[in-house]
Design an enzyme around this catalytic site. Structure first.
Site, PDB file in Angstrom:
ATOM      1  N   GLY A 175      76.677 -44.038  70.545  1.00 19.88           N
ATOM      2  CA  GLY A 175      77.740 -44.436  71.471  1.00 19.88           C
ATOM      3  C   GLY A 175      79.105 -44.237  70.845  1.00 19.88           C
ATOM      4  CG  ASP A 203      76.344 -40.253  67.965  1.00 22.94           C
ATOM      5  OD1 ASP A 203      76.183 -41.111  68.859  1.00 22.94           O
ATOM      6  OD2 ASP A 203      77.106 -39.259  68.089  1.00 22.94           O
ATOM      7  CD  GLN A 221      69.575 -35.559  72.226  1.00 25.37           C
ATOM      8  OE1 GLN A 221      70.527 -36.055  72.804  1.00 25.37           O
ATOM      9  NE2 GLN A 221      68.341 -35.852  72.564  1.00 25.37           N
ATOM     10  CG  ASP A 243      71.642 -43.965  75.755  1.00 28.22           C
ATOM     11  OD1 ASP A 243      71.961 -43.209  76.693  1.00 28.22           O
ATOM     12  OD2 ASP A 243      72.254 -45.023  75.499  1.00 28.22           O
ATOM     13  CG  HIS A 246      71.859 -38.586  78.720  1.00 28.98           C
ATOM     14  ND1 HIS A 246      70.700 -39.237  78.396  1.00 28.98           N
ATOM     15  CD2 HIS A 246      72.872 -39.452  78.452  1.00 28.98           C
ATOM     16  CE1 HIS A 246      70.995 -40.459  77.947  1.00 28.98           C
ATOM     17  NE2 HIS A 246      72.301 -40.608  77.955  1.00 28.98           N
ATOM     18  CD  GLU A 271      68.798 -45.848  77.689  1.00 28.78           C
ATOM     19  OE1 GLU A 271      69.990 -45.579  77.954  1.00 28.78           O
ATOM     20  OE2 GLU A 271      68.470 -46.838  77.007  1.00 28.78           O
TER      21      GLU A 271
HETATM   22  C1  LIG Z   1      75.590 -42.771  76.052  1.00 28.56           C
HETATM   23  S1  LIG Z   1      76.140 -42.740  74.374  1.00 28.56           S
HETATM   24  C2  LIG Z   1      74.987 -43.815  73.582  1.00 28.56           C
HETATM   25  C3  LIG Z   1      75.161 -45.259  73.966  1.00 28.56           C
HETATM   26  C4  LIG Z   1      74.366 -46.240  73.140  1.00 28.56           C
HETATM   27  N1  LIG Z   1      72.979 -45.854  72.985  1.00 28.56           N
HETATM   28  C5  LIG Z   1      74.392 -47.636  73.788  1.00 28.56           C
HETATM   29  O1  LIG Z   1      73.508 -47.972  74.598  1.00 28.56           O
HETATM   30  O2  LIG Z   1      75.309 -48.392  73.449  1.00 28.56           O
HETATM   31  C6  LIG Z   1      75.624 -41.129  73.894  1.00 28.56           C
HETATM   32  C7  LIG Z   1      75.901 -40.753  72.424  1.00 28.56           C
HETATM   33  O3  LIG Z   1      75.148 -39.567  72.148  1.00 28.56           O
HETATM   34  C8  LIG Z   1      75.837 -38.772  71.214  1.00 28.56           C
HETATM   35  N2  LIG Z   1      75.402 -37.362  71.306  1.00 28.56           N
HETATM   36  C9  LIG Z   1      75.838 -36.411  72.173  1.00 28.56           C
HETATM   37  N3  LIG Z   1      75.217 -35.251  71.928  1.00 28.56           N
HETATM   38  C10 LIG Z   1      74.359 -35.455  70.901  1.00 28.56           C
HETATM   39  C11 LIG Z   1      73.443 -34.636  70.187  1.00 28.56           C
HETATM   40  N4  LIG Z   1      73.291 -33.352  70.496  1.00 28.56           N
HETATM   41  N5  LIG Z   1      72.737 -35.188  69.182  1.00 28.56           N
HETATM   42  C12 LIG Z   1      72.886 -36.491  68.849  1.00 28.56           C
HETATM   43  N6  LIG Z   1      73.751 -37.327  69.493  1.00 28.56           N
HETATM   44  C13 LIG Z   1      74.471 -36.816  70.497  1.00 28.56           C
HETATM   45  C14 LIG Z   1      77.300 -38.973  71.595  1.00 28.56           C
HETATM   46  O4  LIG Z   1      78.169 -38.695  70.495  1.00 28.56           O
HETATM   47  C15 LIG Z   1      77.357 -40.423  72.068  1.00 28.56           C
HETATM   48  O5  LIG Z   1      77.839 -41.273  71.066  1.00 28.56           O
END
Ligand SMILES: C[S@@+](CC[C@H](N)C(=O)[O-])C[C@H]1O[C@@H](n2cnc3c(N)ncnc32)[C@H](O)[C@@H]1O
Length: 352
Positions: A175, A203, A221, A243, A246, A271
């Site tokens: 996040g 992350d 990811q 999460d 997406h 999610e």
């Molecule tokens: C929706 S937020 C997560 C919210 C957290 N899980 C919560 O419930 O408080 C999504 C996070 O995924 C990370 N993200 C985006 N693309 C990513 C990737 N390819 N690999 C890992 N993390 C990623 C973003 O930097 C962001 O901080």
């Protein structure tokens, strides 16, 4: 990726075992190291905390305070990480006057309300109550409960059997997006929900979030090799939650790389499945096989593969190891377990 928690991991395993085994574990890990973990977990408080183990007492927190809370170290460990509701047999609260009786102590605290509150706060930190996950999401700033998502009710249902276990959790997506010092709401929520849990966050942005049982890992990811290495170094996990970005191809890549690192009996959660229907996220209104929902839907038929083409129930790796799937609005829970029962007898297939 080197695993931390060389003291906490064995301690969290031993805390619900019998008293002898817990004492042996504390001796092996050393009472000093165990007390240090305990103090990190409960945070700062305005009173002195004396912890005794095998006849030796060490003092912590505000060592110059007029008030001392003293406790057997093993009792404290059980109150904090254990599941029993028993009171602490060894608890004592001392004021500077050792002659005071119970009434005298009550009177002493009456004129020192700040100290009475500090004792109360320390005792609650030493034995945290069980809180509803929705409340924890709001308190720690995760969007898993609120006007964006209503996920915690589903998590409560699927995680209930794991809540008191020494689980290892991996959540993709800490996040806060680009800001390194932002995010971590759900990791803090899981740390509080799973009192014996070790919580790993992944992350793409390097994150500074910390906690006594939280570790933040930087990585992408969509990189299957990296995820496999992570699983081998830090797994197997009891729970993996996606999460993250997406994007549909990321969700699929992560699942295939990490599901082998979920232990039997564990859960893989995805999610925000709404993106499976949104073209700009790699989705399609019909959610075909190339989408996250398409992948998950294909596992449903896999549950019954022994009835279709492989009566001995051998099937593919995923067919043999996915034992259940639950779908809710925008979220799915995939259960890891044995799905290798044999199919029904051959003659039944041609009865009609
Ligand atoms: C929706 S937020 C997560 C919210 C957290 N899980 C919560 O419930 O408080 C999504 C996070 O995924 C990370 N993200 C985006 N693309 C990513 C990737 N390819 N690999 C890992 N993390 C990623 C973003 O930097 C962001 O901080």
């Amino acid at each position: 990726m080197v695993a931390r928690w060389t003291v906490l991991a064995p301690l969290l395993q031993a805390v619900t075992a019998g008293r002898d085994l817990l004492d042996d574990t504390i001796s092996r890990l050393t009472p000093e190291a165990v007390a240090a973990e305990l103090v990190t977990e409960i945070g700062d408080h305005d009173v002195r905390l004396d912890l005794t183990f095998a006849g030796r007492t060490t003092s912590h927190l505000r060592t110059d305070s007029d008030v001392t809370v003293s406790l057997d170290l093993a009792d404290a460990v059980r109150g904090l990480y254990g599941t029993g509701e028993r009171p602490w047999p060894s608890l004592a609260v001392r004021t500077p006057d050792p002659e005071l009786d119970e009434r005298g102590i009550a009177g002493w605290f009456h004129s020192r309300k700040g100290l009475a509150d500090a004792v109360q706060q320390l005792l609650s930190a030493l034995r945290p109550g069980r809180r509803d996950l929705g409340e924890l999401a709001v308190e720690y700033g995760s969007d898993k409960w609120g006007d964006l998502h209503w996920y915690t009710q589903h998590y409560e249902r699927h995680f209930a059997r794991l809540r008191d276990e020494p689980v290892k959790v991996l959540e993709i997506g800490i996040g806060g997006w680009e800001a390194p010092d932002s995010g971590g709401g759900s990791l803090r929520m899981w740390q509080r929900y799973f009192r014996r849990g070790l919580i790993h966050g992944l992350d793409i942005v390097p994150k500074t979030v910390t906690g006594p049982r939280i570790t933040a890992i930087q990585g992408d990811q969509s990189d299957a090799e990296f995820l496999d290495r992570l699983g081998r170094d830090l797994g197997p996990f009891d729970v993996v939650i996606d999460d993250g970005s997406h994007f549909n191809d990321h969700v699929r890549t992560s699942f295939h790389a990490l599901f082998p690192h979920v232990r039997t009996g564990g859960l893989y959660v995805v999610e925000d499945l709404q993106t499976a229907y949104w073209p700009s996220w790699g989705g399609h209104p019909d959610a075909p096989a190339t989408t996250s929902m398409g992948m998950l839907k294909s596992f449903v038929d896999g549950l019954n593969q022994a009835e279709v083409r492989d009566p001995r129930g051998e099937g593919t790796y995923l067919e043999r190891t996915i034992s259940g799937i639950s779908f809710h609005h925008n979220i799915a829970f995939v259960e890891k377990g044995r799905n290798d029962e044999e199919g029904g007898p051959a003659f039944m297939r041609t009865l009609y």
